[in-house]
Design a protein around this motif. Sequence first.
Motif, PDB file in Angstrom:
ATOM      1  N   SER A  55       0.817  -1.206   0.000  1.00  0.00           N
ATOM      2  CA  SER A  55       0.000   0.000   0.000  1.00  0.00           C
ATOM      3  C   SER A  55       0.852   1.257   0.000  1.00  0.00           C
ATOM      4  O   SER A  55       1.852   1.359   0.710  1.00  0.00           O
ATOM      5  N   ASN A  57      -0.966   4.076   0.356  1.00  0.00           N
ATOM      6  CA  ASN A  57      -2.065   4.907   0.814  1.00  0.00           C
ATOM      7  C   ASN A  57      -1.616   5.957   1.836  1.00  0.00           C
ATOM      8  O   ASN A  57      -0.866   5.666   2.765  1.00  0.00           O
ATOM      9  N   TRP A  89     -14.050   1.469 -11.393  1.00  0.00           N
ATOM     10  CA  TRP A  89     -14.144   0.411 -10.397  1.00  0.00           C
ATOM     11  C   TRP A  89     -14.457  -0.919 -11.081  1.00  0.00           C
ATOM     12  O   TRP A  89     -15.210  -0.956 -12.068  1.00  0.00           O
ATOM     13  N   LYS A  94     -14.563  -3.790  -5.670  1.00  0.00           N
ATOM     14  CA  LYS A  94     -13.468  -4.075  -4.742  1.00  0.00           C
ATOM     15  C   LYS A  94     -12.131  -3.467  -5.165  1.00  0.00           C
ATOM     16  O   LYS A  94     -11.214  -3.369  -4.356  1.00  0.00           O
ATOM     17  N   TYR A  95     -11.998  -3.091  -6.430  1.00  0.00           N
ATOM     18  CA  TYR A  95     -10.738  -2.548  -6.929  1.00  0.00           C
ATOM     19  C   TYR A  95     -10.994  -1.332  -7.810  1.00  0.00           C
ATOM     20  O   TYR A  95     -12.022  -1.241  -8.486  1.00  0.00           O
ATOM     21  N   SER A 117      -6.671  -2.195  -4.327  1.00  0.00           N
ATOM     22  CA  SER A 117      -7.763  -2.662  -3.481  1.00  0.00           C
ATOM     23  C   SER A 117      -8.335  -1.508  -2.671  1.00  0.00           C
ATOM     24  O   SER A 117      -7.587  -0.715  -2.091  1.00  0.00           O
ATOM     25  N   VAL A 118      -9.663  -1.406  -2.603  1.00  0.00           N
ATOM     26  CA  VAL A 118     -10.286  -0.372  -1.778  1.00  0.00           C
ATOM     27  C   VAL A 118     -10.364  -0.825  -0.319  1.00  0.00           C
ATOM     28  O   VAL A 118     -10.809  -0.073   0.544  1.00  0.00           O
ATOM     29  N   ASP A 119      -9.914  -2.035  -0.056  1.00  0.00           N
ATOM     30  CA  ASP A 119      -9.917  -2.584   1.303  1.00  0.00           C
ATOM     31  C   ASP A 119      -8.574  -2.344   1.991  1.00  0.00           C
ATOM     32  O   ASP A 119      -8.498  -1.664   3.009  1.00  0.00           O
ATOM     33  N   ASN A 120      -7.499  -2.904   1.415  1.00  0.00           N
ATOM     34  CA  ASN A 120      -6.186  -2.760   2.053  1.00  0.00           C
ATOM     35  C   ASN A 120      -5.222  -1.902   1.244  1.00  0.00           C
ATOM     36  O   ASN A 120      -4.074  -1.711   1.642  1.00  0.00           O
ATOM     37  N   GLU A 165      -3.311 -12.664  -4.948  1.00  0.00           N
ATOM     38  CA  GLU A 165      -3.406 -12.618  -3.492  1.00  0.00           C
ATOM     39  C   GLU A 165      -2.790 -13.864  -2.852  1.00  0.00           C
ATOM     40  O   GLU A 165      -2.240 -13.799  -1.751  1.00  0.00           O
TER      41      GLU A 165
END
Length: 419
Positions: A55, A57, A89, A94-95, A117-120, A165
């Motif tokens: 990440s 981020n 998206w 999710k991405y 990834s919009v999660d991690n 992943e």
Amino acid sequence: MFQIKQVLVTTLCIAFYSNFIPAQIVEGKDYSALSDVDHTFDMAGDDIFGQRFPSENFTYIDKVTGIKVNALTTSRHSNSKMYQTHPQWTADGKYIVFSSNRTSTKDNWDRQYYAVSVDNFEIVQITTGKGGRNLHLGWHKNVAYLVKENKLIELNLEKLLADSEHNSVKSPEAYERLIAEIPDSIKPSGIGLDAKEESAFFSTKLNEENHAIYRIDFKTGKTSQILEVPFRIGHLQNNPYVSGEIMYCWETGGDSPQRIWLLTIDSKGKVSNKPLYEERPNDWVTHEVFMGPDKVLFHLMGHIDRLKKNQTGIYSINLRTNELTFHGQSDIDGGYWHCNATPDGKWIAADTFDGKLYRLNASNPKDTVLLTQGHRLLSTSPFSKEAHMHQSVSPDGKWVLFNSSLLTDNDIMIVPLTN
């Protein structure tokens, strides 16, 4: 016999160490837990299909608006969202897919596509090699469509991202499905995807004066010409909600005599072509996008004096009735620039040349909120090297994705549309 056993033991050892990270002990301290930091964005340069990046981020509070901004990329490379006419998206949300030159080298200067990834916020490389351009994400499936060496390919993103992943990525061909081979005499430019995801469209140059639009049928693999016009075609996009509707523009690199055009194909295959918003002499139309199933959103530029003879700003036009609606204009010199809207047409995201991003109430031009600013610090006109924000609203209407030159030359960031 001894030699065979020795070879077997050596092979097993190699296999063992290829699946496990060796200890990195220096001066009595074990650094193996940090073994992945050498894959950071500043040290990566190899074009490796399916590789992962940690990440990047970075979140901060906008010092003017107090709203949290999320920088999805922060590397020294050029990271750019796709053009706002196309989905950003993946279908499952999710991405976010973007392009970057992070694997480019002096001898191999090329951009690839990546999914964050919009999660991690980890990043995965999803294309490789040369020639993989004109990428379009699926409207309903977790796939991407792209043209490679005049072949239309469907890329299985869901399988690729899952394999990445689990560190089990196969060759690129394992995720590709050939849909059609485009004749070598045709050079595709741009790609649009029909709402039913059963056909794709692209434009091409025929000669110095004429351009054409072609259709690829997914069932038959046939490529057929459906339109020819005496000008350069640009920014081809399909209506995401209505099958058989394609919007494109008369592309000049600046102002054009009649910017927006709508091509329709009815259930019997009949093709119709007409201009949208017929321009006045002092209109400069730009950055047209679909605003729900029945409207197109666009901007009348106001950055030079001759354009100000008419009301400039953001407008929408109803595809069924031709009704025109004014949605507002910024008081800042030059006015708004790009525009995008929520799927329900309630909210509009608009930016200015100096890098301010606003939320507009589509039904009330006076209801305007500044979301974030500072993303083009050196610019007061469109003609600079700083990033064009090219904002897109997420399919759920909650986020705005945009390009920014706040941290580096070009990063991608997201900000909540409503609090």
